[in-house]
Design a protein around this motif. Structure first.
Motif, PDB file in Angstrom:
ATOM      1  N   GLY A 118       0.792  -1.330  -0.062  1.00 20.42           N
ATOM      2  CA  GLY A 118       0.087  -0.092  -0.044  1.00 20.42           C
ATOM      3  C   GLY A 118       0.693   1.255  -0.184  1.00 20.42           C
ATOM      4  O   GLY A 118       0.314   2.279   0.071  1.00 20.42           O
ATOM      5  N   GLN A 119       2.203   1.226   0.075  1.00 17.07           N
ATOM      6  CA  GLN A 119       3.047   2.400   0.013  1.00 17.07           C
ATOM      7  C   GLN A 119       2.937   3.030  -1.507  1.00 17.07           C
ATOM      8  O   GLN A 119       3.175   2.211  -2.458  1.00 17.07           O
ATOM      9  CB  GLN A 119       4.256   1.947   0.400  1.00 17.07           C
ATOM     10  CG  GLN A 119       5.308   3.279   0.170  1.00 17.07           C
ATOM     11  CD  GLN A 119       6.609   2.663   0.757  1.00 17.07           C
ATOM     12  OE1 GLN A 119       7.115   3.076   1.985  1.00 17.07           O
ATOM     13  NE2 GLN A 119       7.550   2.462  -0.349  1.00 17.07           N
ATOM     14  N   PRO A 120       2.787   4.071  -1.511  1.00 19.84           N
ATOM     15  CA  PRO A 120       3.087   4.883  -2.924  1.00 19.84           C
ATOM     16  C   PRO A 120       4.442   4.718  -3.393  1.00 19.84           C
ATOM     17  O   PRO A 120       5.401   5.246  -2.645  1.00 19.84           O
ATOM     18  CB  PRO A 120       2.554   6.255  -2.592  1.00 19.84           C
ATOM     19  CG  PRO A 120       2.805   6.557  -1.073  1.00 19.84           C
ATOM     20  CD  PRO A 120       2.534   5.284  -0.288  1.00 19.84           C
ATOM     21  N   VAL A 121       4.786   4.301  -4.628  1.00 17.22           N
ATOM     22  CA  VAL A 121       5.904   4.257  -5.039  1.00 17.22           C
ATOM     23  C   VAL A 121       6.216   4.961  -6.194  1.00 17.22           C
ATOM     24  O   VAL A 121       7.211   5.092  -6.770  1.00 17.22           O
ATOM     25  CB  VAL A 121       6.367   2.630  -5.308  1.00 17.22           C
ATOM     26  CG1 VAL A 121       6.261   1.748  -3.925  1.00 17.22           C
ATOM     27  CG2 VAL A 121       5.086   1.881  -6.348  1.00 17.22           C
ATOM     28  N   ALA A 122       5.215   5.339  -7.141  1.00 16.09           N
ATOM     29  CA  ALA A 122       5.502   6.033  -8.298  1.00 16.09           C
ATOM     30  C   ALA A 122       4.155   6.988  -8.749  1.00 16.09           C
ATOM     31  O   ALA A 122       3.103   6.659  -7.825  1.00 16.09           O
ATOM     32  CB  ALA A 122       5.600   5.001  -9.310  1.00 16.09           C
TER      33      ALA A 122
END
Length: 265
Positions: A118-122
């Motif tokens: 769930g971490q924003p990566v892009a």
């Protein structure tokens, strides 16, 4: 509707050590990087496709196809993307309108890509230059007028259809090619909103500037503390204290315990 997700943070929602690279995140970035060019070639030439690696903020552009905004790989994120990450708002903003420095209208979409945790990566962004289509519309309108094929006028009692427009009060997204330009823009906007010259500002005015910059995602930028302190004519430790005060106020409003940034000196 996308779910809001939490992430490690210090006081005031400032990311702790930024957005960290993950194995799944690196995989996703590799996949989308390979798609940027074919996607760009599938769209009209007036559309630019941009991919941001959020672990590389602020110089986050890792792939780009098109030349609408004049940016290149290694250039920074926009002010809107920084603010969006700070607010942890919905994952996608589709079809919003902004303007370039030369006055051209741009229709943009920004989509946040998350890894399995769930971490924003892009962030995948599309920017379309509307001036091309406005020229086509002008030509079509001119041709219809010449051939007497104007649209019939609206009849009494018929509903009036008004095209959706961006709010006049909304600040346009700013596309820059240098982190210093981005920082200067954010600080200039925050100081302008207080509407008091820096040399005449009292503490409450300076706290308001820091709160505004926090909400704009300024603290995603390296050396943000030093840049703001220099502008406001205070020490970096004073900025830390302002952030703690803001965190205390926010915590009191939500009946939560404030998260403290350690004070130095």
């Amino acid at each position: 509707m996308a779910q809001m997700r939490s992430r490690p943070a210090t006081a005031g929602g400032i990311p702790d050590e930024g957005i960290r690279p993950t194995v799944d995140g690196e995989r996703l970035i590799a996949v989308f990087s390979a798609l940027v060019e074919p996607l760009g070639r599938s769209l009209p030439p007036s559309t630019e496709v941009v991919l941001h690696d959020l672990s590389k903020l602020p110089n986050s552009i890792v792939a780009i196809h098109g030349d609408v905004t004049g940016r290149r790989v290694g250039d920074p994120a926009t002010d809107l993307l920084l603010k969006k990450l700070h607010e942890l708002s919905e994952d996608h903003i589709v079809g919003y309108e902004t303007h370039l420095a030369d006055g051209r209208r741009i229709r943009s979409s920004t989509m946040i890509i998350r890894d399995v945790t769930g971490q924003p990566v892009a962030a995948l962004c599309l920017n379309s230059d509307l001036s091309v289509w406005e020229s086509v519309q002008d030509i079509a309108t001119s041709m219809l007028d010449l051939t007497g094929m104007r649209k019939p006028t609206q009849q009494a009692g018929e509903p009036r259809i008004v095209p959706a427009q961006a709010s006049d009060e909304a600040e346009p997204e700013v596309f820059v090619t240098d982190v210093d330009q981005l920082a200067s823009h954010l600080i200039r906007q925050a100081v302008s909103n207080v509407d008091v010259p820096v040399e005449l500002m009292q503490k409450r005015h300076k706290v308001a500037v820091v709160r505004d910059l926090k909400d704009r995602g300024m603290f995603h930028l390296r050396d943000a503390i030093d840049m703001i302190a220099t502008t406001l004519g205070v020490t970096r430790f004073t900025i830390y204290n302002y952030l703690n005060e803001i965190a205390d106020e926010d915590a009191a409003d939500s009946d939560d315990e404030p998260l403290q940034i350690g004070k130095e000196g």
